[in-house]
Write a protein that holds these residues in place. Structure first.
Motif, PDB file in Angstrom:
ATOM      1  N   UNK A   6      36.103 -21.732  29.794  1.00  0.00           N
ATOM      2  CA  UNK A   6      36.136 -23.111  29.379  1.00  0.00           C
ATOM      3  C   UNK A   6      34.844 -23.495  28.674  1.00  0.00           C
ATOM      4  N   UNK A   7      35.262 -24.054  27.557  1.00  0.00           N
ATOM      5  CA  UNK A   7      33.860 -24.736  26.763  1.00  0.00           C
ATOM      6  C   UNK A   7      33.178 -23.714  25.735  1.00  0.00           C
ATOM      7  N   UNK A   8      33.669 -22.576  25.988  1.00  0.00           N
ATOM      8  CA  UNK A   8      33.427 -21.603  24.940  1.00  0.00           C
ATOM      9  C   UNK A   8      34.171 -21.509  23.789  1.00  0.00           C
ATOM     10  N   UNK A   9      33.539 -20.873  22.470  1.00  0.00           N
ATOM     11  CA  UNK A   9      34.420 -20.963  21.439  1.00  0.00           C
ATOM     12  C   UNK A   9      35.862 -20.381  21.434  1.00  0.00           C
ATOM     13  N   UNK A  10      36.046 -19.484  22.095  1.00  0.00           N
ATOM     14  CA  UNK A  10      37.217 -18.702  22.128  1.00  0.00           C
ATOM     15  C   UNK A  10      38.294 -19.081  23.406  1.00  0.00           C
ATOM     16  N   UNK A  11      37.657 -20.336  23.970  1.00  0.00           N
ATOM     17  CA  UNK A  11      38.725 -20.841  24.969  1.00  0.00           C
ATOM     18  C   UNK A  11      40.059 -20.946  24.659  1.00  0.00           C
ATOM     19  N   UNK A  20      41.955 -21.975  10.771  1.00  0.00           N
ATOM     20  CA  UNK A  20      40.653 -21.303  10.669  1.00  0.00           C
ATOM     21  C   UNK A  20      40.805 -20.084  11.043  1.00  0.00           C
ATOM     22  N   UNK A  21      40.122 -19.235  10.158  1.00  0.00           N
ATOM     23  CA  UNK A  21      40.243 -17.760  10.009  1.00  0.00           C
ATOM     24  C   UNK A  21      39.369 -17.033  11.373  1.00  0.00           C
ATOM     25  N   UNK A  22      38.583 -17.596  11.796  1.00  0.00           N
ATOM     26  CA  UNK A  22      37.909 -17.059  12.827  1.00  0.00           C
ATOM     27  C   UNK A  22      38.655 -16.838  14.332  1.00  0.00           C
ATOM     28  N   UNK A  23      39.686 -17.756  14.315  1.00  0.00           N
ATOM     29  CA  UNK A  23      40.382 -17.601  15.508  1.00  0.00           C
ATOM     30  C   UNK A  23      41.478 -16.445  15.405  1.00  0.00           C
ATOM     31  N   UNK A  24      41.466 -15.562  14.655  1.00  0.00           N
ATOM     32  CA  UNK A  24      42.304 -14.439  14.409  1.00  0.00           C
ATOM     33  C   UNK A  24      41.552 -13.155  14.648  1.00  0.00           C
ATOM     34  N   UNK A  25      42.440 -12.084  14.492  1.00  0.00           N
ATOM     35  CA  UNK A  25      41.502 -10.874  14.824  1.00  0.00           C
ATOM     36  C   UNK A  25      40.561 -10.633  13.764  1.00  0.00           C
ATOM     37  N   UNK A  26      41.206 -10.704  12.263  1.00  0.00           N
ATOM     38  CA  UNK A  26      40.540 -10.366  11.291  1.00  0.00           C
ATOM     39  C   UNK A  26      39.039 -11.138  11.335  1.00  0.00           C
ATOM     40  N   UNK A  83      51.713 -16.121  20.778  1.00  0.00           N
ATOM     41  CA  UNK A  83      51.206 -17.475  20.147  1.00  0.00           C
ATOM     42  C   UNK A  83      50.970 -16.917  18.866  1.00  0.00           C
ATOM     43  N   UNK A  84      50.757 -17.733  17.677  1.00  0.00           N
ATOM     44  CA  UNK A  84      50.243 -17.777  16.642  1.00  0.00           C
ATOM     45  C   UNK A  84      48.892 -18.053  16.670  1.00  0.00           C
ATOM     46  N   UNK A  85      47.862 -17.046  16.357  1.00  0.00           N
ATOM     47  CA  UNK A  85      46.546 -17.217  16.178  1.00  0.00           C
ATOM     48  C   UNK A  85      46.189 -16.543  17.705  1.00  0.00           C
ATOM     49  N   UNK A  86      44.561 -16.387  17.618  1.00  0.00           N
ATOM     50  CA  UNK A  86      44.250 -15.787  18.846  1.00  0.00           C
ATOM     51  C   UNK A  86      43.917 -14.350  18.715  1.00  0.00           C
ATOM     52  N   UNK A  87      42.853 -13.758  19.448  1.00  0.00           N
ATOM     53  CA  UNK A  87      42.511 -12.386  19.358  1.00  0.00           C
ATOM     54  C   UNK A  87      42.809 -11.625  20.502  1.00  0.00           C
ATOM     55  N   UNK A  88      43.418 -10.343  20.405  1.00  0.00           N
ATOM     56  CA  UNK A  88      43.896  -9.695  21.542  1.00  0.00           C
ATOM     57  C   UNK A  88      42.665  -9.328  22.223  1.00  0.00           C
ATOM     58  N   UNK A  89      42.707  -9.044  23.502  1.00  0.00           N
ATOM     59  CA  UNK A  89      41.677  -8.729  24.389  1.00  0.00           C
ATOM     60  C   UNK A  89      41.137  -7.353  24.024  1.00  0.00           C
ATOM     61  N   UNK A  90      41.858  -6.307  23.772  1.00  0.00           N
ATOM     62  CA  UNK A  90      41.478  -4.925  23.164  1.00  0.00           C
ATOM     63  C   UNK A  90      40.747  -5.233  22.086  1.00  0.00           C
ATOM     64  N   UNK A  91      41.242  -5.765  21.004  1.00  0.00           N
ATOM     65  CA  UNK A  91      40.493  -6.173  19.700  1.00  0.00           C
ATOM     66  C   UNK A  91      39.225  -6.691  19.783  1.00  0.00           C
ATOM     67  N   UNK A  92      38.891  -7.674  20.657  1.00  0.00           N
ATOM     68  CA  UNK A  92      37.586  -8.290  20.912  1.00  0.00           C
ATOM     69  C   UNK A  92      36.718  -7.243  21.457  1.00  0.00           C
ATOM     70  N   UNK A  93      37.363  -6.617  22.760  1.00  0.00           N
ATOM     71  CA  UNK A  93      36.401  -5.724  23.453  1.00  0.00           C
ATOM     72  C   UNK A  93      36.141  -4.447  22.497  1.00  0.00           C
ATOM     73  N   UNK A  94      36.868  -3.988  21.739  1.00  0.00           N
ATOM     74  CA  UNK A  94      36.570  -2.809  20.758  1.00  0.00           C
ATOM     75  C   UNK A  94      35.649  -3.248  19.809  1.00  0.00           C
ATOM     76  N   UNK A  95      35.431  -4.423  19.362  1.00  0.00           N
ATOM     77  CA  UNK A  95      34.724  -4.830  18.018  1.00  0.00           C
ATOM     78  C   UNK A  95      33.219  -5.178  18.696  1.00  0.00           C
ATOM     79  N   UNK A  96      33.233  -5.560  19.937  1.00  0.00           N
ATOM     80  CA  UNK A  96      31.767  -6.048  20.435  1.00  0.00           C
ATOM     81  C   UNK A  96      31.107  -4.610  21.335  1.00  0.00           C
ATOM     82  N   UNK A  97      32.032  -3.709  21.772  1.00  0.00           N
ATOM     83  CA  UNK A  97      31.641  -2.610  22.243  1.00  0.00           C
ATOM     84  C   UNK A  97      30.332  -1.872  21.657  1.00  0.00           C
ATOM     85  N   UNK A  98      30.414  -1.453  20.464  1.00  0.00           N
ATOM     86  CA  UNK A  98      29.453  -0.693  19.993  1.00  0.00           C
ATOM     87  C   UNK A  98      28.023  -1.365  19.784  1.00  0.00           C
TER      88      UNK A  98
END
Length: 339
Positions: free
Chosen positions: A183-188, A257-263, A199-214
């Motif tokens: 709540x209150x964060x950019x990807x709420x 908004x492009x940032x609310x998608x995986x790419x 849903x249209x839009x959003x970032x899969x949990x696995x995608x976000x985790x894999x991207x930040x992990x390194x």
């Protein structure tokens, strides 16, 4: 020779013997026969992947839970059985691996590091004398119909396990992503969890985790500058995306908004890694204003999902990263990190 309890299992046209073998014996008798490389009947396997073997080795050393059966095709004549006991010779290369070649290779590597792993009992299903066609049928069944769990579910389950038993960097990245979606964060509302309605839009949990992990991995860039605590790392990523959200203003949650998608998420993190991180490090500040002042607001707000429509995932992420690079307006001067 060693004897083991077994049960016969018949399924349609074939039967197999279900037993459990010590990992040391299993890794001795089993071998992978590779398609288009080995000429013998039953050769259906792929070339081994060293990264997967290393991961399984570490898993075996930390946990050792292998409940799924290794599937073998016995090639050394007829198996000897009596009174629900099966006789397994203690010799090398007696059975082809139909499923589980990376687990066998990972267990073998783990045994070389810790001999106690050789005593782990591993479930094994043993077919006898299958030709290539029948081996292929079983291989295809396992690898198409019996699919692994979605990566998002795997990452989601990390959160209910003791972090010292799993990949610590993945656990840490999962905690950060969960925070970004709170709540209150950019990807709420924009982090897509397993079994969630489409849903249209959003970032899969696995995608976000894999991207930040390194970035939060052992010897990752945050650790290299002493930002090792979870709360500080959460603050770094939250501030970065809060800066982007502030530049977007009320249109952040618009589906354009492009940032609310995986790419967009991947492209933004790539930009952070390649440009913004060093800039903030030089300024000794990862504060929202520091990040905002380094970006041209008019350029940033023009990064739309429509701009990358039709592009492949990597191409779209690279395009968004490049747009952020074009909006980057670094300023000079700096002391003690502010987050």
């Amino acid at each position: 020779m060693k004897n083991f309890h077994y049960i016969d299992v018949r399924q349609k046209d074939h039967s197999f013997k279900l037993t459990s073998l010590p990992a040391g014996l299993l890794t001795k008798i089993a071998y992978a026969s590779v398609r288009r490389k080995d000429e013998e009947q039953g050769a259906v396997q792929r070339v081994l992947n060293g990264t997967r073997i290393a991961g399984i080795k570490d898993f075996a050393l930390k946990m050792g839970d292998f409940p799924a059966s290794i599937v073998l095709n016995w090639k050394a004549g007829q198996l000897s059985t009596k009174d629900n006991m099966i006789e397994i010779p203690d010799h090398e290369n007696l059975a082809q691996i139909l499923d589980g070649q990376h687990r066998v290779a990972g267990l073998k590597a783990a045994i070389s590091e810790n001999p106690d792993v050789a005593n782990y009992l591993i479930p094994v299903a043993i077919y006898e004398g299958l030709d290539t066609a029948n081996s292929a049928r079983i291989f295809i069944s396992i690898n198409t119909e019996q699919r692994p769990a979605p990566r998002s579910l795997v990452f989601d389950l990390y959160g209910v396990m003791a972090s010292n038993l799993m990949d610590p960097a993945a656990v840490r990245a999962g905690d950060i992503v969960s925070y970004l979606g709170s709540e209150g964060q950019p990807y709420e509302g924009w982090i897509k969890l397993p079994n969630q309605e489409r849903q249209r839009g959003g970032v899969a949990l696995s995608t976000a985790v894999s991207t930040i992990k390194p970035l939060v991995d052992d010897k990752g860039m945050l650790e290299q500058v002493g930002i090792t605590e979870l709360e500080l790392q959460k603050g770094v990523f939250s501030n970065f995306f809060c800066a982007l959200r502030s530049l977007y203003g009320h249109s952040w949650n618009d589906r354009g908004n492009a940032f609310i998608y995986a790419s967009g998420f991947i492209g933004a993190i790539e930009f952070f890694r390649s440009h913004m991180f060093d800039y903030c490090k030089g300024k000794s500040s990862f504060e929202v204003n520091t990040i905002m002042f380094a970006l041209d607001a008019e350029e940033t707000v023009r990064i739309l999902q429509a701009d990358v429509k039709g592009l492949g995932g990597t191409e779209a992420a690279n395009s968004i990263r490049d747009r952020l690079v074009g909006a980057f307006r670094p300023q000079t001067t700096a002391s003690g990190f502010k987050i």
